[in-house]
Every structure is written in C-alpha cells, then in structure tokens.
Design a protein around this motif. Sequence first.
Motif, short mmCIF file in Angstrom:
data_model
loop_
_atom_site.label_atom_id
_atom_site.label_comp_id
_atom_site.label_asym_id
_atom_site.label_seq_id
_atom_site.Cartn_x
_atom_site.Cartn_y
_atom_site.Cartn_z
N LEU A 42 45.91 63.25 37.42
CA LEU A 42 46.80 63.65 38.43
C LEU A 42 46.03 63.94 39.55
O LEU A 42 45.43 64.93 39.44
N LYS A 43 46.03 63.34 40.79
CA LYS A 43 45.42 63.76 41.85
C LYS A 43 46.27 64.42 42.91
O LYS A 43 47.02 63.69 43.32
N GLY A 44 45.89 65.69 43.37
CA GLY A 44 46.77 66.31 44.72
C GLY A 44 45.89 66.02 45.59
O GLY A 44 44.67 65.94 45.89
N GLU A 93 42.13 68.42 42.36
CA GLU A 93 42.47 68.20 43.88
C GLU A 93 41.01 67.69 44.69
O GLU A 93 41.32 66.93 45.70
N ASP A 99 52.29 65.86 49.51
CA ASP A 99 51.87 64.55 49.29
C ASP A 99 53.52 64.02 49.38
O ASP A 99 53.50 62.63 49.84
N VAL A 158 50.92 71.28 47.06
CA VAL A 158 50.01 70.21 47.32
C VAL A 158 50.89 68.94 47.02
O VAL A 158 50.84 68.11 47.81
N PHE A 159 51.61 68.89 45.85
CA PHE A 159 52.55 67.69 45.62
C PHE A 159 53.56 67.59 46.47
O PHE A 159 53.73 66.57 47.12
N TYR A 203 44.53 67.77 36.27
CA TYR A 203 44.98 67.75 37.55
C TYR A 203 43.93 68.20 38.45
O TYR A 203 43.24 69.31 38.37
#
Lengths: 384, 384
Positions: free
Chosen positions: B148-150, B124, A225, A221-222, B122
């Motif tokens: 922390l946003k995925g 999503e 992004d 996912v990272f 974290y």
Amino acid sequence: VRSVHFFTAGFRETGDDEMADLEMQVVGRLTGAGIRVFGPNCMGLYVPESKLAFMPGFPAETGPVGFISQSGGNAGEMVYTSAVRGIRFSKVVSYGNASDIDESELLSYLATDPQTDAVCAYIEGVKHGRRFFQAMREAARAKPVVVLKGGRTASGTRAVMSHTASLAGSLDVFDSLCRQVNAVRVNSVEEMADLAVAFRYMSAPAGPGVAVVGGGGGFSVFAADEIDDAGLNCPVLPQNTQRALSEINPVAGTSVRNPVDTIAIFEPPKLEQTLRIIGEAENIDAILYHTSFSWGRGRRSMAMLGADPVHYMQMQVQQMVKAREASGTPIVVVLRPPLDVESMERTAAFQEKCWQAGFPVFPTIPRAANAIAKVLRWTRRRSV
Amino acid sequence: VRSVHFFTAGFRETGDDEMADLEMQVVGRLTGAGIRVFGPNCMGLYVPESKLAFMPGFPAETGPVGFISQSGGNAGEMVYTSAVRGIRFSKVVSYGNASDIDESELLSYLATDPQTDAVCAYIEGVKHGRRFFQAMREAARAKPVVVLKGGRTASGTRAVMSHTASLAGSLDVFDSLCRQVNAVRVNSVEEMADLAVAFRYMSAPAGPGVAVVGGGGGFSVFAADEIDDAGLNCPVLPQNTQRALSEINPVAGTSVRNPVDTIAIFEPPKLEQTLRIIGEAENIDAILYHTSFSWGRGRRSMAMLGADPVHYMQMQVQQMVKAREASGTPIVVVLRPPLDVESMERTAAFQEKCWQAGFPVFPTIPRAANAIAKVLRWTRRRSV
C-alpha cells in the motif's frame, strides 16, 4: 379499483414465451378496463404518509426523497441503509417488469410532486427512449436526479434479462443522456444513498478546496490521495490559518498544513476552534471531519474524559454546529464503520446526532469525496 | 540494549531544520554505539508471541501475516479491522521516519521469517531505490507481498512530507516495480485487509468464472456488473446445472442462470445442494455467496424457522463446508455490513464462524471480486 399491484414473479422474466403472453393478456385486460398496473414482478409502494410499506421496519416518517426502483430488493436496501443516515422518503415505487406504469411516467410524476425534493431511480431497461429522455429532462430541471443503472456489462445485461426481462441497452447512450440533462449517474445502492445524503444535508461547496481534519497521520495521507482521486483538492492552508491552529496545538504529532492531523479536537472546545479557523480560510470550500468509535483516540478520549459517551457526543455535535455557523463552511462527517457491538451503539448514536443537526455522514473518505465532487459538478452545470 | 524504539514525533517531519539535525545526531549516536533504532515518529512493535503490543485490544494469538507500516495509525487500523475477519499477525512493525531501520531491511527480514507466510507493507517513501527493489523481489519470490503506497497524488505527496518527512516518489515507478516483482499493489487499508483475507482463506481459483448465489434480483444484477468490472466473469451455468437447480427451486422469483437468485438457500440443506451443484459446474472457478443479517430474508428466515440464531448460523456454515468439500470449488462469503446492534451481533457471529471454517468474508461484492481477481492474477504471474 383504480390501480393494481402485482407482487407476483413468474411472468415474462422467466424467459418462457407462454408466461410473456400471459403477462400481456392480464395487463391488457386490466388497462382495457381503465385500471392501472404496477408490475408484475415487483413489491409495490412505500408511502409513509398513507401508511403503505412493503417491508418490515421502514420508517413511519415521511421525507423529501422520491425513489423509483425496478427492483424491490434494491428499494429495500436503499430505504434501510439510508434511513440510519437520516434519509426519509415521500414515495418509493418498486415497478418490476413495467408492463403498464413505467419509469418515464413515474419520473414525470415525481418531477412535479410537491413532496419530493430529490429523485432517485434504479433502472434496468428503458421502454421508450424518447419518452424517457423527456421525462429525465423534465425531472432533472426541477430537482436533483440520481440514477443507478443495472446491467452495465455483459454479465449484468444477462442478469437484467433474467430479473425483469428488460433490455439493458448501451451504457454509453445512458451515460450521455445523464450528462445532457444533468442527472447524476451512480454505480451502486451505496453510492445512491451517498448522493441522497449529500443533496439532503450538505450545502453545495463553492469550489473544490477540501480541508481534512482528524487524528492519524497515515489516515491523513490516504485522505489527501483520495480527495485528489475524486477530482477535488486538498490545498495547503494559508499561513495565518496555520499560525492560528499552531497556537492551540502541540508541535509533536500534529500537522496543521492540510490534512490537519491533531489530537486537540478530542477536547470539544478545541474542536470548535479548529473547525472554525479552518472554515474561515479563503481556499477551503468544505471540511471533512473524520472520526471513529471503534479504535484510536476517539474511543479512548471518552474513557479518559470520564464523560458519559452520550454527553460527550452531544458536546462534539454542538461544537460542530457552532463552527459551521461562525464560518459558513459546510462540514462533512466521515465516521468509520464499527467493528463490535459497543462501537456500533456509539457510532449509530453519533451518526443520528449528526444528521439531526444537519450534517451529512459517510463511512469512508472516498465515498464522501465522491459525493462532494458530484454535487459540486451538478451545481456548476446547473448554473451554466 | 540491542535496539531502541522512538515513539516520539517532533523530529524531521515537522519541516524544521533544527529538528532534522537533532534526529540525525540522536540516531547517529545510537547506531554508532551498535544500537539499532526504530523510528523516530512511530509506534513500534506488535509481536503477539513476545507479548508486545502498541495499542489496546490487539489479539493475543499469533498468525501468519507480517506487516510493516510507516504509519502507526494505519498499522492499528489494519490489525483491528482484519482481526474480526480472522487475520492474525506474526510481526507488525511501525517504523515511522525510518532513520535507521528502514523498509528494505524489514522486507528482507520478513522474506525469510519462518513465521510469516504473507507480507503486507504500508510505505510512504523509499530510502534507497535499488535496495528496495532487491528486498521486494526477494520477499515476493518467497511469499505473497501486498503493498500500500501512501502519497500517490499531489495532495498525498505533501501529506507524506508532513507525516514522515518522506519523498513519496513517482507512483508510476512504484507501480512498475510491483508489476516486475509480482507484488500486489492496493490503494487502502481496507483493500490490504481484503488481500490478506484472500491469501489466508481462499484457495486460488483456477480461472475467472464466478457464480453468484443469494437472494435478491437487483442485488444479483449489480453483482454481475461488479464481477465484470473486476475483470472476472459470471458465465451462464451449463444446462445440466440449471436443470439440477430448477429441481430444488420454485420457478417464480428464482433465476438459475447465474447469478443464481433464490430463496431456497435459506433452508440449510438446500444451501448445501445449491452450492455443490454450482461448484461442480465446469465453467465455475469460485462461488460468491452473499447474505445479510440486517434486512431481507436472511433476517426473517431465522425468525420463521423459529431457530436459535446461533444454531441456524452453525447449520449454514456446516452446509457450506460440505459443499466445498464435495465440489472442491472455493466459496467466498459476502456479508453485508450491519445497520443496528442486533444485526451487528449476528453479523459478527456469522463472520467468525465463517473464517473459523476457512471461508474468506468480504463486506461487498466489488471488494470480494477485486480480491479474487488480484489473487488470480498473482497466481498466474507466479506460475509463468
């Protein structure tokens, strides 16, 4: 004597007028006698071919990167940190206060130096704007030029004055000059090493489509992004590619859309198949393959396979080479930094095998994506 | 049985409607019978106190950081990478598809958990916006919350759907929510670890004035630029501070303005004097002390002093503690990443001594400066 190198600091950069006068007098006398001066306030030359080096442990082998640096410490950091990633140098020149030999002269020299294929430069201040512009244009027409500017901010500008008595000048002006001549501007020694690695070991991608391959859903996912952040993209793989990947992968815990999150790659033959299938997809211009020897499956697989770690790594790299040859798509390796001595040994060994087989290696996805994006932009501007 | 944890992937995140139905049915039956469900598609719990762990090698000791993570892999990366920097956890929950127990419930739990002093998350996708907002506000009122946003970009949003079948939602909305409740938003696991380290080991600076101390003129220039980039500043030290520093430093190769570029610090007693003098300056709110065991003077000094490396490090840390006690100014350590096995051993040993003595350690100046700036902003908003 044809040239002299003044290691000594304590001249103009002290901010003391007497010291500045002394510097002018000393340099004036030498140049008056036909002797050229490096420095003062610098560390001099690293030329592996001539067995010259200014710090211990610099590689003895020569290579295609030329580097001029107004800071000896930054030059050392660049050599040490990029050596482990496969970068070797033709000439590294630390030129300090640039009282005689300056950045423009050095750039012109490297522009035509047959042993230099790419030029890196760390610059704090520019002596003569017009000459510098011409030297940059000349060098950037001939080969990739990567420029790191120290003194971009108010605090940095003051630090530059204390360091080499340079006037940092406006970053906007510097930046637009780089754009005009198609030089790549970077913000740190790390990023400069990244670009040196990319120009040295990556064939330029044809477009911005990046596939990410490795184990870990959250990490994927990272990665997606971060690839978008860099101005590239991470397109959904074509249906036939997804079908081909599904045939060699279990359903649970796997995604074959892109990022490709799979544990199949920890068996070297499946690594080859996976990379080749993806490399053949029409919307993919580069593959980012990420792994780690610090934790997770990469570490455990070696134990599970009962394989000798060195042999396992060797197999991995062989499969990567096969996949690159079969598909023609560049493969970029992201190798997460080690956390302990054991993983340091393995990470270093794998990194070395990778660059020896012609793969660029980066420690994080954002750094890899940034380097790919900058090389892509450079290539496109160059072909205009 | 009070709760069940579904490690298994292969449910809703596959994109297959039948799998989504199956997930709903299984979870529905369990919750109908009064059993709570973690997951599916997750790795479960790490609770050192209860001797629960979901990956090998997690620290056995408990600590004050609570972490909820929609990705098991990211949870592992956070635990491994922050463990070597002195972070220990109260509870780590990998919650996957969040079919029953979700992020809001977990945040509310950690908000009031007496063993948790700081919360990391974290995320999503968010199940119920309103509940999430309330849970975030509750947690952020009680303790520092780092999120922390995925799935911030188009590619990341697609990856999130493949990973945990979550709707990533708009980053703008998420961001403004964080601002409203004074939660710190970060963009990577690395940055999340940085903030955990800063909240754990750094007393909040009173203002943005940072002094940089270490060897290397070029490195100092970057440090100054990078501190400005982070929204802090690197002010010129007061005249009396500069005078006091000049008394213990040679003129050549030294700058005492700020950044302070000096080799005197490689003698431990002078390290104490330097840090104390600077820490007492009225315009300095935090000191960034940078060093390396990979190259340069830090490596050579140990050899020159003929000292046992472990003893030399111990002396350094003792002097840092003395300076911090005398001046009351926080000291932040920047320890450049090791390049080989020998420097890995020394870097790891020094890092451990640092956090055990209560110093936060970062691998680069930008990462340290970013963490300082975010803690400063958090502290100011909190006191409004």
